[in-house]
Design a protein around this motif. Structure first.
Motif, mmCIF file in Angstrom:
data_model
loop_
_atom_site.group_PDB
_atom_site.id
_atom_site.type_symbol
_atom_site.label_atom_id
_atom_site.label_comp_id
_atom_site.label_asym_id
_atom_site.label_seq_id
_atom_site.Cartn_x
_atom_site.Cartn_y
_atom_site.Cartn_z
ATOM 1 N N UNK A 1 -31.254 20.241 2.819
ATOM 2 C CA UNK A 1 -30.716 19.887 1.513
ATOM 3 C C UNK A 1 -30.676 21.157 0.681
ATOM 4 N N UNK A 2 -29.496 21.569 0.183
ATOM 5 C CA UNK A 2 -29.392 22.847 -0.520
ATOM 6 C C UNK A 2 -30.122 22.873 -1.867
ATOM 7 N N UNK A 3 -30.285 21.714 -2.491
ATOM 8 C CA UNK A 3 -30.901 21.677 -3.812
ATOM 9 C C UNK A 3 -32.419 21.846 -3.748
ATOM 10 N N UNK A 4 -33.090 21.035 -2.932
ATOM 11 C CA UNK A 4 -34.562 21.098 -2.898
ATOM 12 C C UNK A 4 -35.087 21.838 -1.673
ATOM 13 N N UNK A 5 -34.217 22.228 -0.746
ATOM 14 C CA UNK A 5 -34.571 22.983 0.462
ATOM 15 C C UNK A 5 -35.434 22.211 1.461
ATOM 16 N N UNK A 6 -35.460 20.886 1.359
ATOM 17 C CA UNK A 6 -36.144 20.078 2.372
ATOM 18 C C UNK A 6 -35.307 20.120 3.649
ATOM 19 N N UNK A 7 -35.971 20.002 4.794
ATOM 20 C CA UNK A 7 -35.275 20.091 6.079
ATOM 21 C C UNK A 7 -35.546 18.877 6.937
ATOM 22 N N UNK A 8 -34.516 18.409 7.603
ATOM 23 C CA UNK A 8 -34.648 17.391 8.633
ATOM 24 C C UNK A 8 -34.421 18.084 9.965
ATOM 25 N N UNK A 9 -35.351 17.953 10.883
ATOM 26 C CA UNK A 9 -35.287 18.689 12.148
ATOM 27 C C UNK A 9 -35.538 17.740 13.313
ATOM 28 N N UNK A 10 -34.791 17.944 14.379
ATOM 29 C CA UNK A 10 -35.026 17.213 15.621
ATOM 30 C C UNK A 10 -35.271 18.244 16.714
ATOM 31 N N UNK A 11 -36.375 18.092 17.420
ATOM 32 C CA UNK A 11 -36.702 18.991 18.528
ATOM 33 C C UNK A 11 -36.676 18.208 19.829
ATOM 34 N N UNK A 12 -36.127 18.826 20.844
ATOM 35 C CA UNK A 12 -36.134 18.243 22.179
ATOM 36 C C UNK A 12 -37.426 18.675 22.853
ATOM 37 N N UNK A 13 -38.319 17.737 23.080
ATOM 38 C CA UNK A 13 -39.608 18.055 23.695
ATOM 39 C C UNK A 13 -39.529 18.075 25.213
ATOM 40 N N UNK B 1 -40.417 12.645 28.862
ATOM 41 C CA UNK B 1 -39.641 11.524 29.389
ATOM 42 C C UNK B 1 -39.727 10.334 28.453
ATOM 43 N N UNK B 2 -38.648 9.565 28.411
ATOM 44 C CA UNK B 2 -38.654 8.302 27.690
ATOM 45 C C UNK B 2 -38.639 8.437 26.180
ATOM 46 N N UNK B 3 -39.407 7.561 25.536
ATOM 47 C CA UNK B 3 -39.362 7.433 24.076
ATOM 48 C C UNK B 3 -39.929 8.640 23.338
ATOM 49 N N UNK C 1 -39.039 11.803 23.978
ATOM 50 C CA UNK C 1 -38.171 12.963 24.261
ATOM 51 C C UNK C 1 -37.840 13.781 23.023
ATOM 52 N N UNK C 2 -37.405 13.122 21.940
ATOM 53 C CA UNK C 2 -36.991 13.840 20.734
ATOM 54 C C UNK C 2 -37.974 13.579 19.607
ATOM 55 N N UNK C 3 -38.420 14.636 18.975
ATOM 56 C CA UNK C 3 -39.333 14.530 17.841
ATOM 57 C C UNK C 3 -38.560 14.920 16.589
ATOM 58 N N UNK C 4 -38.449 13.974 15.659
ATOM 59 C CA UNK C 4 -37.768 14.289 14.410
ATOM 60 C C UNK C 4 -38.803 14.365 13.301
ATOM 61 N N UNK C 5 -38.514 15.195 12.299
ATOM 62 C CA UNK C 5 -39.423 15.321 11.163
ATOM 63 C C UNK C 5 -38.650 15.763 9.934
ATOM 64 N N UNK C 6 -39.242 15.498 8.782
ATOM 65 C CA UNK C 6 -38.706 15.961 7.502
ATOM 66 C C UNK C 6 -39.772 16.845 6.883
ATOM 67 N N UNK C 7 -39.394 18.074 6.568
ATOM 68 C CA UNK C 7 -40.319 19.050 6.010
ATOM 69 C C UNK C 7 -39.922 19.398 4.582
ATOM 70 N N UNK D 1 -36.349 8.244 21.968
ATOM 71 C CA UNK D 1 -35.817 8.613 23.271
ATOM 72 C C UNK D 1 -34.378 9.097 23.240
ATOM 73 N N UNK D 2 -33.692 8.896 22.107
ATOM 74 C CA UNK D 2 -32.271 9.274 22.031
ATOM 75 C C UNK D 2 -32.026 10.196 20.842
ATOM 76 N N UNK D 3 -31.274 11.244 21.057
ATOM 77 C CA UNK D 3 -31.019 12.219 19.995
ATOM 78 C C UNK D 3 -30.207 11.607 18.855
ATOM 79 N N UNK D 4 -29.263 10.727 19.167
ATOM 80 C CA UNK D 4 -28.456 10.107 18.109
ATOM 81 C C UNK D 4 -29.341 9.293 17.167
#
Length: 106
Positions: free
Chosen positions: A36-48, A51-53, A55-61, A75-78
């Motif tokens: 977000x350009x205004x407050x500089x918060x980030x949403x990130x998804x990492x591919x770990x 296997x299974x559920x 697989x992808x770790x998402x976070x808001x920093x 388990x799904x990137x989407x």
């Protein structure tokens, strides 16, 4: 990546598990990032590459915090993108409300 077994006092076991999770999450770069350009918060998804559920770790920093304000595995990137975007949007809305209250404009 290697699997290691250590014998440690029980008091230290959880700290070592947490450290191992942090190391695993640092090894992989973001699969998807939104800022977000205004407050500089980030949403990130990492591919770990787990296997299974897990697989992808998402976070808001938030820019002023060292720990995520929201995080989960999927388990799904989407689905990870959707959840990260929704959590980021909610965080930014709260941030704007609080910023408006502090400045006296809301």
């Amino acid at each position: 990546m290697r699997r290691v077994t250590l014998r440690v006092p029980e008091d230290y076991a959880e700290d070592l598990r947490r450290f191992a999770r942090e190391l695993r999450s640092r090894q992989r770069g973001p699969a998807y990032a939104l800022v977000d350009p205004e407050c500089q918060a980030r949403g990130i998804i990492r591919d770990t590459f787990a296997r299974g559920a897990d697989r992808f770790h998402w976070s808001v920093l938030a820019p002023d915090q060292s720990h995520p304000v929201a995080a989960e595995h999927t388990g799904r990137i989407a689905r990870g993108r959707l959840l990260a975007e929704m959590a980021l949007r909610a965080f930014v809305e709260d941030w704007r409300e609080q910023s408006g209250e502090r400045s006296g404009s809301g």
